[in-house]
Design a protein around this motif. Sequence first.
Motif, PDB file in Angstrom:
ATOM      1  N   PHE A   7      52.170  38.064  33.101  1.00  0.00           N
ATOM      2  CA  PHE A   7      51.074  38.951  33.495  1.00  0.00           C
ATOM      3  C   PHE A   7      49.877  38.123  33.950  1.00  0.00           C
ATOM      4  CE2 PHE A   7      47.594  41.952  31.750  1.00  0.00           C
ATOM      5  CZ  PHE A   7      47.440  42.565  32.975  1.00  0.00           C
ATOM      6  N   SER A  42      37.622  35.216  30.858  1.00  0.00           N
ATOM      7  CA  SER A  42      37.902  36.629  30.606  1.00  0.00           C
ATOM      8  C   SER A  42      36.608  37.406  30.398  1.00  0.00           C
ATOM      9  CB  SER A  42      38.803  36.768  29.376  1.00  0.00           C
ATOM     10  OG  SER A  42      38.952  38.125  29.016  1.00  0.00           O
TER      11      SER A  42
ATOM     12  N   MET B  40      41.639  43.224  35.956  1.00  0.00           N
ATOM     13  CA  MET B  40      43.009  42.946  35.542  1.00  0.00           C
ATOM     14  C   MET B  40      43.134  41.502  35.047  1.00  0.00           C
ATOM     15  SD  MET B  40      46.296  43.210  38.073  1.00  0.00           S
ATOM     16  CE  MET B  40      47.591  41.971  37.962  1.00  0.00           C
ATOM     17  N   SER B  42      40.743  39.682  33.836  1.00  0.00           N
ATOM     18  CA  SER B  42      40.025  39.585  32.567  1.00  0.00           C
ATOM     19  C   SER B  42      40.939  39.994  31.409  1.00  0.00           C
ATOM     20  CB  SER B  42      38.790  40.496  32.606  1.00  0.00           C
ATOM     21  OG  SER B  42      38.183  40.551  31.330  1.00  0.00           O
ATOM     22  N   ARG B  43      41.640  41.115  31.591  1.00  0.00           N
ATOM     23  CA  ARG B  43      42.544  41.601  30.543  1.00  0.00           C
ATOM     24  C   ARG B  43      43.700  40.632  30.318  1.00  0.00           C
ATOM     25  NH1 ARG B  43      41.919  46.400  33.298  1.00  0.00           N
ATOM     26  NH2 ARG B  43      43.967  46.189  34.249  1.00  0.00           N
ATOM     27  N   ALA B  44      44.258  40.119  31.435  1.00  0.00           N
ATOM     28  CA  ALA B  44      45.410  39.217  31.341  1.00  0.00           C
ATOM     29  C   ALA B  44      45.046  37.948  30.573  1.00  0.00           C
ATOM     30  CB  ALA B  44      45.921  38.866  32.732  1.00  0.00           C
ATOM     31  N   TYR B  46      42.572  37.598  28.375  1.00  0.00           N
ATOM     32  CA  TYR B  46      42.326  37.950  26.983  1.00  0.00           C
ATOM     33  C   TYR B  46      43.645  38.095  26.227  1.00  0.00           C
ATOM     34  CZ  TYR B  46      40.732  40.454  22.891  1.00  0.00           C
ATOM     35  OH  TYR B  46      40.487  40.828  21.599  1.00  0.00           O
TER      36      TYR B  46
END
Lengths: 196, 196
Positions: A7, A42, B40, B42-44, B46
């Motif tokens: 991902f 992030s 996206m 940022s989430r990945a 994290y």
Amino acid sequence: MSRSLDFLTEALRRLPGIGPKSAQRMAFHLLQHDREGAAMLSRALYQAVDTVHHCAMCNTFSDTEVCELCADESRERALLCVVETPADQMMIEQTLTYKGLYFVLMGRLSPLDGIGPRDLHLDKLVGRASDGVVEEVVLATNFTNEGEATAHYISEMLKARGLKVSRLARGVPVGGELEYVDAGTIARAMLDRRSA
Amino acid sequence: MSRSLDFLTEALRRLPGIGPKSAQRMAFHLLQHDREGAAMLSRALYQAVDTVHHCAMCNTFSDTEVCELCADESRERALLCVVETPADQMMIEQTLTYKGLYFVLMGRLSPLDGIGPRDLHLDKLVGRASDGVVEEVVLATNFTNEGEATAHYISEMLKARGLKVSRLARGVPVGGELEYVDAGTIARAMLDRRSA
């Protein structure tokens, strides 16, 4: 392999100029050697997406309704300089030769990429330049084909509204040796020659 | 300018191979054209920092205690292939010629970068290879100076513990024309020639 890693690699490809190999290398590097940097990135992405807007006056990126530069009372409000990007604006600021305000297009007219006057929100520029305070608009778009076309289009639009419009001077760069300057630039410098 | 934008530009420089200009270009691109991608990413990041660990058996990146490949009952447990990175492991998997397990070093010996046997956690490899099930260790580190040195070091270490150690064959690449292959490779291929 790891789903979270896949991902992450996929998400890194959203960065401009990053292909599958580079994305993988970046993901490995962050997880193996710089998890602190990954966590920081992030947070920075989250915060930027959350707080960065466009300045209501000059259209550049800003955390506040009106950016610091536009809010600065010491700038000349009769002068408005039009640039393509915040990076161009910073370059001009570094010269310390300009004390007016800016309008940042955030792009340029580019029919091949499907970017027309409406996509650039040129109506916002017209509104800004017609506030009754601005007297002269200095066009500082790039001297590329697209930048020149953008300058020409904006120039026609603003002149039709009675505004004074100027363009950055073209000519031989400082330190330029004629032998190594392209003919187009020399031709331009000859046509625009000024009394010495 | 925007503080959040400055923070984002600074954070993007933590990515390997990204200098100040590229970081700025990436930040502008994400905020102007791909905020969804930024969120996206940022989430990945994290999620990856939070969930990606090292497989207890092979040391590669994994979301679980033991990675899928190591947990796969159909793999030959008497064979252990040592590679430098997960990318190398993937290349070998793509050849479909190897059915054993792996050990991923996550690097190579590199005295110039201050990476010695302890930094590579070679004790973990020794423990893994000495489990009584592994019979042969295939060294598949790169054929660079550092990869060769790493292979040599590991080879000595494991042979001292009575393990059978092999190395990927060197020679002329498939499709290689002798005229364009370097002399070192041809010399090696001559020495390692096999009956036809």
